[in-house]
Design a protein around this motif. Structure first.
Motif, short mmCIF file in Angstrom:
data_model
loop_
_atom_site.label_atom_id
_atom_site.label_comp_id
_atom_site.label_asym_id
_atom_site.label_seq_id
_atom_site.Cartn_x
_atom_site.Cartn_y
_atom_site.Cartn_z
N PHE A 3 -3.36 -2.41 -0.69
CA PHE A 3 -3.07 -3.84 -0.81
C PHE A 3 -4.25 -4.63 -1.37
O PHE A 3 -4.08 -5.73 -1.88
CB PHE A 3 -2.67 -4.41 0.55
N LEU A 4 -5.45 -4.07 -1.27
CA LEU A 4 -6.64 -4.81 -1.75
C LEU A 4 -6.84 -4.58 -3.24
O LEU A 4 -7.75 -3.88 -3.69
CB LEU A 4 -7.87 -4.39 -0.96
N THR A 5 -5.97 -5.17 -4.03
CA THR A 5 -6.08 -5.10 -5.48
C THR A 5 -7.21 -6.02 -5.97
O THR A 5 -7.73 -6.85 -5.22
CB THR A 5 -4.76 -5.53 -6.13
N ASP A 6 -7.57 -5.88 -7.22
CA ASP A 6 -8.59 -6.76 -7.80
C ASP A 6 -8.15 -8.22 -7.72
O ASP A 6 -8.98 -9.12 -7.51
CB ASP A 6 -8.87 -6.37 -9.26
N GLU A 7 -6.85 -8.44 -7.88
CA GLU A 7 -6.34 -9.82 -7.82
C GLU A 7 -6.50 -10.39 -6.41
O GLU A 7 -6.89 -11.56 -6.25
CB GLU A 7 -4.86 -9.81 -8.23
N VAL A 8 -6.25 -9.58 -5.39
CA VAL A 8 -6.42 -10.04 -4.00
C VAL A 8 -7.90 -10.29 -3.71
O VAL A 8 -8.26 -11.31 -3.10
CB VAL A 8 -5.84 -9.01 -3.01
N LYS A 9 -8.75 -9.40 -4.17
CA LYS A 9 -10.19 -9.57 -3.94
C LYS A 9 -10.69 -10.86 -4.59
O LYS A 9 -11.54 -11.57 -4.03
CB LYS A 9 -10.96 -8.37 -4.48
N PHE A 142 -1.11 10.40 18.18
CA PHE A 142 -1.25 10.61 16.74
C PHE A 142 -2.42 9.75 16.27
O PHE A 142 -2.90 8.88 17.00
CB PHE A 142 0.03 10.28 15.96
N ASP A 143 -2.89 10.03 15.07
CA ASP A 143 -4.05 9.32 14.54
C ASP A 143 -3.60 7.96 13.98
O ASP A 143 -2.88 7.90 12.98
CB ASP A 143 -4.73 10.15 13.46
N ILE A 144 -4.05 6.89 14.62
CA ILE A 144 -3.66 5.55 14.16
C ILE A 144 -4.55 5.05 13.02
O ILE A 144 -4.29 3.98 12.46
CB ILE A 144 -3.71 4.54 15.32
N THR A 145 -5.57 5.83 12.65
CA THR A 145 -6.55 5.37 11.65
C THR A 145 -5.91 4.88 10.36
O THR A 145 -6.26 3.79 9.86
CB THR A 145 -7.57 6.48 11.35
N PRO A 146 -4.99 5.63 9.73
CA PRO A 146 -4.42 5.13 8.46
C PRO A 146 -3.66 3.83 8.63
O PRO A 146 -3.67 2.98 7.72
CB PRO A 146 -3.51 6.27 8.00
N TYR A 147 -3.04 3.62 9.77
CA TYR A 147 -2.27 2.40 9.99
C TYR A 147 -3.20 1.21 10.26
O TYR A 147 -2.90 0.08 9.87
CB TYR A 147 -1.27 2.62 11.13
N VAL A 148 -4.32 1.48 10.90
CA VAL A 148 -5.35 0.44 11.06
C VAL A 148 -5.85 0.00 9.69
O VAL A 148 -6.01 -1.19 9.41
CB VAL A 148 -6.52 0.97 11.91
N GLN A 149 -6.08 0.98 8.81
CA GLN A 149 -6.58 0.68 7.47
C GLN A 149 -5.58 -0.16 6.68
O GLN A 149 -5.95 -1.18 6.07
CB GLN A 149 -6.87 1.98 6.73
N ALA A 151 -3.04 -2.00 7.80
CA ALA A 151 -2.83 -3.32 8.40
C ALA A 151 -4.02 -4.24 8.11
O ALA A 151 -3.83 -5.44 7.85
CB ALA A 151 -2.63 -3.19 9.91
N SER A 152 -5.22 -3.70 8.17
CA SER A 152 -6.41 -4.51 7.91
C SER A 152 -6.42 -5.03 6.48
O SER A 152 -6.80 -6.18 6.22
CB SER A 152 -7.68 -3.69 8.18
N GLU A 153 -6.02 -4.18 5.54
CA GLU A 153 -5.95 -4.62 4.14
C GLU A 153 -4.84 -5.65 3.96
O GLU A 153 -5.02 -6.67 3.27
CB GLU A 153 -5.70 -3.42 3.23
N TYR A 154 -3.71 -5.41 4.60
CA TYR A 154 -2.58 -6.32 4.42
C TYR A 154 -2.88 -7.72 4.93
O TYR A 154 -2.56 -8.72 4.25
CB TYR A 154 -1.34 -5.76 5.11
N VAL A 155 -3.48 -7.85 6.12
CA VAL A 155 -3.71 -9.19 6.65
C VAL A 155 -4.67 -9.98 5.77
O VAL A 155 -4.60 -11.22 5.71
CB VAL A 155 -4.20 -9.18 8.11
N LEU A 156 -5.55 -9.27 5.06
CA LEU A 156 -6.45 -9.98 4.14
C LEU A 156 -5.67 -10.64 3.00
O LEU A 156 -6.08 -11.67 2.48
CB LEU A 156 -7.50 -9.02 3.57
N THR A 157 -4.53 -10.06 2.62
CA THR A 157 -3.73 -10.68 1.56
C THR A 157 -3.10 -11.99 2.03
O THR A 157 -2.72 -12.83 1.20
CB THR A 157 -2.60 -9.74 1.08
N LEU A 158 -2.99 -12.18 3.35
CA LEU A 158 -2.39 -13.40 3.90
C LEU A 158 -3.40 -14.53 4.05
O LEU A 158 -3.02 -15.70 4.16
CB LEU A 158 -1.77 -13.10 5.27
N VAL A 159 -4.68 -14.19 4.08
CA VAL A 159 -5.72 -15.18 4.40
C VAL A 159 -5.80 -16.32 3.39
O VAL A 159 -5.82 -17.50 3.80
CB VAL A 159 -7.09 -14.49 4.56
#
Length: 521
Positions: A3-9, A142-149, A151-159
């Motif tokens: 989700f962290l595209t150049d446009e989002v950044k 199960f490993d929640i690491t990928p979902y943390v990653q 979700a963290s990227e996605y919420v930045l798109t909302l900021v």
């Protein structure tokens, strides 16, 4: 693609020039603290007490620090002459005592190494918190690491684009522990043995603290973004915009009732599923590093529990907790440079102001232990304290100073701290020091003594953040700053005489504890 595209950044840098101008005006005394805070908070920075320096909060998703970021932070200490560092209960790092003129450059430099601090403060979805040893703990559902990653990227798109009523805190737990207070957050995901999440909502500490309600069970991990977006929409459409202090999701649940809240949320969830595609490819986060040496049980015991074996063969995590969550700058810089040079090693901040280093070989783990002689060895010495009124504009009392005074007093009296519990200290009622879930907690206040106001803290007792046993501490009353070290010293003496841990002692001595507290209240 993430989700962290150049446009989002680029959007995360939106208004940086406006903020730079506002910052210049503030530190030139041309605008008020309130005017500055409205724009500085969304950029993760606030003016400190006295309005001569600033604090900058690094937004580190679920406390993760990569090797490259460790090296960057170590170099930034010199480049920006950073005088003080503090680990926060939000799994972030705060840099304190900064000259206002450097904050803009620091923000841009952080951005270039993947530390996106936009939304680190202000009315935004905040840094997502998660179990610090996710993905490396034996027995996880199960490993929640990928979902943390994701979700963290996605919420930045909302900021940049969403006007939130207040902050929104999101947490994830691996289902084995709740160190990130998952069931008392605005929205939380708990891993289950069947590979799904149980979702909680409407919890929070601070004023009118409340446990979260079960919002849904059996949720497919690939659906988490729909739940996040639906919560954002529910919050925006139903918050109390007239009373800022009540603009948190827990007030919505209290006002609507649990069933009505679920009904409202599910309508937004259905709508979001209908109009948006929030599907994603699950990132691959496998740890391929393997250690050639394994530490024996006796060797691990010598480290006092701070070195733990990971689920990956021959790899270890090492815990580091400096006093008050505030490491000495030069030593921390040396530590980061070493760990930043190692293959696959990450930092994982916790919600009790500690820092794990993971993916260490046995030899690397031993070296990290050597480089952290200031690690605190007892639960009590690993007590939690927010930065407090010495830095914070809204803090009532100096929480860091209180903890240091207690430690100094106990040391001067020669009193062992091994049986005392971990304390949680907040400078004000906001619970940045999580005082409400401590076995013993304090928040800053003022007490009238002989009709004269004296610095004091409210004493709380009996809190817990255990995953299935969350309790908010009972307020017992006010204790002056000068009396608190004496109170803790007397408690420690009682425990040492009985030679028993506080958690065991209190089971049959609650009335004795209350009587002791009453002497000082």
């Amino acid at each position: 693609m993430g989700f962290l595209t150049d446009e989002v950044k680029a959007r995360l840098l939106k208004d940086i020039d406006v903020f730079a101008k506002t910052s210049e005006q503030f530190f030139n005394k041309e605008i008020s603290i309130g005017d500055y805070k409205g724009l500085s908070g969304p950029f993760g920075t606030y003016a400190e007490r006295g309005a001569k320096t600033a604090m900058y909060r690094l937004r580190l998703p679920a406390g993760r620090i990569t090797g490259a970021q460790m090296n960057f932070i170590a170099d930034a200490f010199d480049r920006y002459e950073i005088p003080q560092v503090h680990f926060t209960t939000g799994q972030s790092i705060q840099l304190h005592g900064l000259q206002g003129s450097i904050v803009i450059d620091l923000f841009k430099d952080c951005h270039s190494v993947g530390i996106y601090s936009r939304g680190g403060g202000g009315d935004h979805p905040r840094n997502i918190s998660a179990s610090p040893l996710r993905g490396v703990t034996p027995g996880e559902p199960f490993d929640i690491t990928p979902y943390v990653q994701v979700a963290s990227e996605y919420v930045l798109t909302l900021v940049p684009d969403f006007k939130m009523p207040r902050k929104l805190k999101i947490s994830m737990t691996n289902g084995l522990e709740s160190s990130t207070h998952a069931t008392i957050k605005d929205l939380a995901f708990r891993a289950q043995a069947d590979g799904t999440f149980t979702v909680y909502a409407g919890g929070g500490m601070g004023g009118n603290s409340r446990k979260g309600i079960v919002l849904a069970e059996g949720v497919n991990p690939k659906d988490i973004l729909y739940y996040i977006k639906a919560m954002v929409r529910t919050f925006i459409e139903n918050a109390d915009y007239h009373t800022r202090s009540k603009n948190r999701t827990r007030y919505m649940v209290a006002e609507m009732g649990e069933e009505k809240f679920r009904e409202v949320f599910n309508k937004f969830l259905t709508f979001t599923r209908r109009v948006e595609d929030l599907s994603f490819e699950v990132p691959i986060v496998n740890i391929t590093k393997v250690g050639s040496e394994e530490l024996s049980a006796d060797e691990l015991a010598q480290f006092g529990g701070r070195v733990v074996a990971q689920s990956q063969k021959g790899l270890y995590a090492v815990l580091y907790h400096p006093l008050g969550g505030t490491p000495e700058r030069a030593a921390f810089q040396t530590l980061l440079r070493y760990t930043g040079s190692l293959e696959a090693v990450e930092g994982r901040l916790t919600s009790d102001e500690s820092l794990y280093f993971i993916n260490l070989t046995a030899a690397e783990a031993k070296e990290v232990v050597k480089l952290t002689p200031d690690h605190m060895p007892t639960d009590f010495l690993m007590s939690v304290s927010c930065i407090g009124a010495s830095r914070c504009q809204v803090g009532f009392q100096n929480s860091q100073g209180l903890f240091q005074d207690i430690v100094t007093h106990l040391d001067a009296e020669g009193i062992d701290t091994k049986h005392l519990p971990k304390m949680h200290i907040s400078g004000c009622p906001s619970s940045c020091g999580t005082h409400q879930i401590g076995r013993i907690g304090f928040h800053g206040a003022v007490k009238l003594v002989d009709k004269k106001p004296q610095p004091a803290f409210n004493l709380f007792f009996g809190g817990s953040d255990a995953l299935d046993d969350v309790k908010f501490g009972e307020l017992l009353g006010l204790v002056t700053v000068v009396d608190i070290p004496k109170f803790i010293a007397e408690l420690a003496t009682i425990l040492n005489t009985a030679n028993v841990e506080f958690d065991t002692w209190i089971e049959s001595h609650e009335e004795d504890f209350r009587a002791l507290a009453a002497k000082y209240i």
